[in-house]
Scaffold this motif. Structure first.
Motif, PDB file in Angstrom:
ATOM      1  N   GLN A 256       0.623  -1.223  -0.359  1.00 26.65           N
ATOM      2  CA  GLN A 256      -0.178   0.152   0.236  1.00 26.65           C
ATOM      3  C   GLN A 256       0.736   1.040  -0.302  1.00 26.65           C
ATOM      4  N   ASP A 257       2.051   1.524   0.611  1.00 24.72           N
ATOM      5  CA  ASP A 257       3.170   2.914   0.645  1.00 24.72           C
ATOM      6  C   ASP A 257       3.478   3.131  -1.009  1.00 24.72           C
ATOM      7  N   VAL A 258       2.943   1.266  -1.383  1.00 25.94           N
ATOM      8  CA  VAL A 258       4.126   1.617  -3.053  1.00 25.94           C
ATOM      9  C   VAL A 258       2.714   2.422  -3.625  1.00 25.94           C
ATOM     10  N   ALA A 259       1.396   2.085  -3.542  1.00 25.34           N
ATOM     11  CA  ALA A 259       0.823   2.477  -4.165  1.00 25.34           C
ATOM     12  C   ALA A 259       0.303   3.189  -3.514  1.00 25.34           C
ATOM     13  N   LEU A 260       0.376   4.750  -2.644  1.00 26.42           N
ATOM     14  CA  LEU A 260      -0.248   5.911  -3.196  1.00 26.42           C
ATOM     15  C   LEU A 260       0.724   6.424  -3.119  1.00 26.42           C
ATOM     16  N   PHE A 287      -3.781  -2.716  -8.412  1.00 26.68           N
ATOM     17  CA  PHE A 287      -4.151  -2.080  -7.645  1.00 26.68           C
ATOM     18  C   PHE A 287      -4.989  -3.338  -6.912  1.00 26.68           C
ATOM     19  N   SER A 288      -4.842  -4.003  -6.312  1.00 25.04           N
ATOM     20  CA  SER A 288      -5.467  -5.042  -5.043  1.00 25.04           C
ATOM     21  C   SER A 288      -6.793  -4.888  -4.770  1.00 25.04           C
ATOM     22  N   ALA A 289      -8.088  -5.913  -5.427  1.00 24.34           N
ATOM     23  CA  ALA A 289      -9.280  -6.143  -4.802  1.00 24.34           C
ATOM     24  C   ALA A 289      -9.111  -5.334  -2.860  1.00 24.34           C
ATOM     25  N   GLU A 290      -8.310  -5.423  -2.332  1.00 21.89           N
ATOM     26  CA  GLU A 290      -8.471  -5.253  -0.417  1.00 21.89           C
ATOM     27  C   GLU A 290      -7.940  -3.867  -1.337  1.00 21.89           C
ATOM     28  N   MET A 291      -6.959  -3.414  -1.793  1.00 24.21           N
ATOM     29  CA  MET A 291      -7.032  -1.731  -2.181  1.00 24.21           C
ATOM     30  C   MET A 291      -7.894  -1.482  -2.414  1.00 24.21           C
ATOM     31  N   LEU A 292      -9.306  -1.598  -2.931  1.00 25.98           N
ATOM     32  CA  LEU A 292     -10.314  -1.139  -4.245  1.00 25.98           C
ATOM     33  C   LEU A 292     -11.318  -1.160  -3.174  1.00 25.98           C
ATOM     34  N   ARG A 293     -11.434  -2.456  -1.869  1.00 24.11           N
ATOM     35  CA  ARG A 293     -12.155  -2.061  -1.174  1.00 24.11           C
ATOM     36  C   ARG A 293     -11.843  -1.169   0.423  1.00 24.11           C
TER      37      ARG A 293
END
Length: 325
Positions: A256-260, A287-293
């Motif tokens: 998540q830190d990389v995604a942000l 982005f993973s399904a978990e990130m999108l939730r």
């Protein structure tokens, strides 16, 4: 701190409300009125004994999903009031400004403007909550008009990202300052282009970027590693002089830190209208399904929308000019 290049030519007249969503036209009309009010009210300009008898300064909050034109309207408000008397920046740019100048100097600098525009208002940690609450309070007390955009209603800021209930008083104080304009609608970027970035062969990315002196070409994993070494406030500077970005080996982001950090880069690419050409899996499952939730889901969806639009522009460059009629 001026409106981004992507919106430099935009105004209230270029905003096209979707007739299926009455809130878009209503927001446009309301902001036209508020622009007149801010222009007539003069600049912030410091404290005045007479200010107590004056009406409360304008404070408006544009809430809605990604791609409904909130930033278009915010930049239009800035242009209508006058960019020379307006400070415009993203939420993170204001927190960075406080870090660079100090709180008191930031207040003094911004208080000389008539209007402060805050795009992409997000509260990702308690420190930002307290900081922005205090900053906006100081500016409002100086008579500075405030305008913000977000994908989240002000009373819900911080929800799902930190223990917002522990800072409920600060969040409620922020919410109470704003007149909320809800803007409904569909993502206009999906209406004008395919936001699922097409897959491009690595050799094509190399060929297209090699043909332009203002292009970059990097491996996706290498880029993400480099971003970790640069403060997000500097991502815009990374793009100075860049007219096209090519990336190979694009694959899902697992942390998540990389995604942000990637979200911030996409925002800066979009601000500067820099097309991208992607080799690998494009935006598929980026982005993973978990990130999108999760609590940052609206940031991720905005990034996918913007990246897809930029990849559409890049695909047009790959295809080259069409036949001459």
């Amino acid at each position: 701190m001026v409106p981004p290049r992507h919106f430099v030519g935009e105004s209230f007249d270029t905003y096209r409300p979707d007739p299926a969503y009455a809130s878009q036209a209503a927001a446009l009309d309301r902001l036209r009125t508020l622009a007149d009010q801010v222009r007539a009210g003069g600049s912030g300009g410091g404290r005045s004994w007479f200010r107590r008898s004056q009406p409360e300064p304008v404070a408006v909050y544009l809430d809605g999903g990604f791609g409904v034109g909130k930033t278009h309207l915010l930049t239009s408000l800035a242009h209508a009031v006058g960019v020379d008397v307006t400070a415009y920046g993203t939420f993170v740019e204001y927190t960075n400004l406080v870090g660079a100048l100090g709180f008191a100097a930031t207040v003094e600098t911004l208080a000389r403007r008539r209007l402060v525009c805050i795009d992409e208002f997000e509260l990702d940690d308690p420190g930002d909550t307290v900081l922005m609450s205090r900053l906006l309070r100081e500016l409002a007390d100086r008579g500075v008009a405030l305008a913000a955009t977000s994908n989240t209603l002000p009373e819900s800021l911080g929800e799902g990202r930190f223990a917002a209930e522990d800072f409920l008083r600060e969040i409620q104080a922020l919410a109470a300052r704003f007149e909320v304009l809800r803007i409904d609608g569909q993502d206009y970027r999906q209406r004008r282009t395919v936001t699922q970035a097409p897959e491009v062969a690595p050799e094509v990315v190399a060929r297209v970027t090699a043909a332009r002196a203002d292009a970059t070409c990097d491996d996706f994993a290498d880029l993400l590693a480099h971003l970790a070494q640069v403060h997000p406030s500097r991502y815009g500077a990374l793009l100075d002089g860049v007219g096209l970005v090519g990336l190979t080996g694009v694959a899902p982001v697992e942390r998540q830190d990389v995604a942000l950090r990637l979200v911030v880069l996409v925002d800066r690419l979009y601000d500067r209208d820099v097309p991208v050409v992607l080799a690998g899996r494009g935006t598929s499952e980026l982005f993973s399904a978990e990130m999108l939730r999760g609590g940052y889901r609206k940031k991720y969806y905005r990034a996918l929308s913007r990246l897809g639009a930029l990849a559409g522009d890049g695909a047009a460059l790959v295809a080259g000019p069409g036949p001459t009629p």
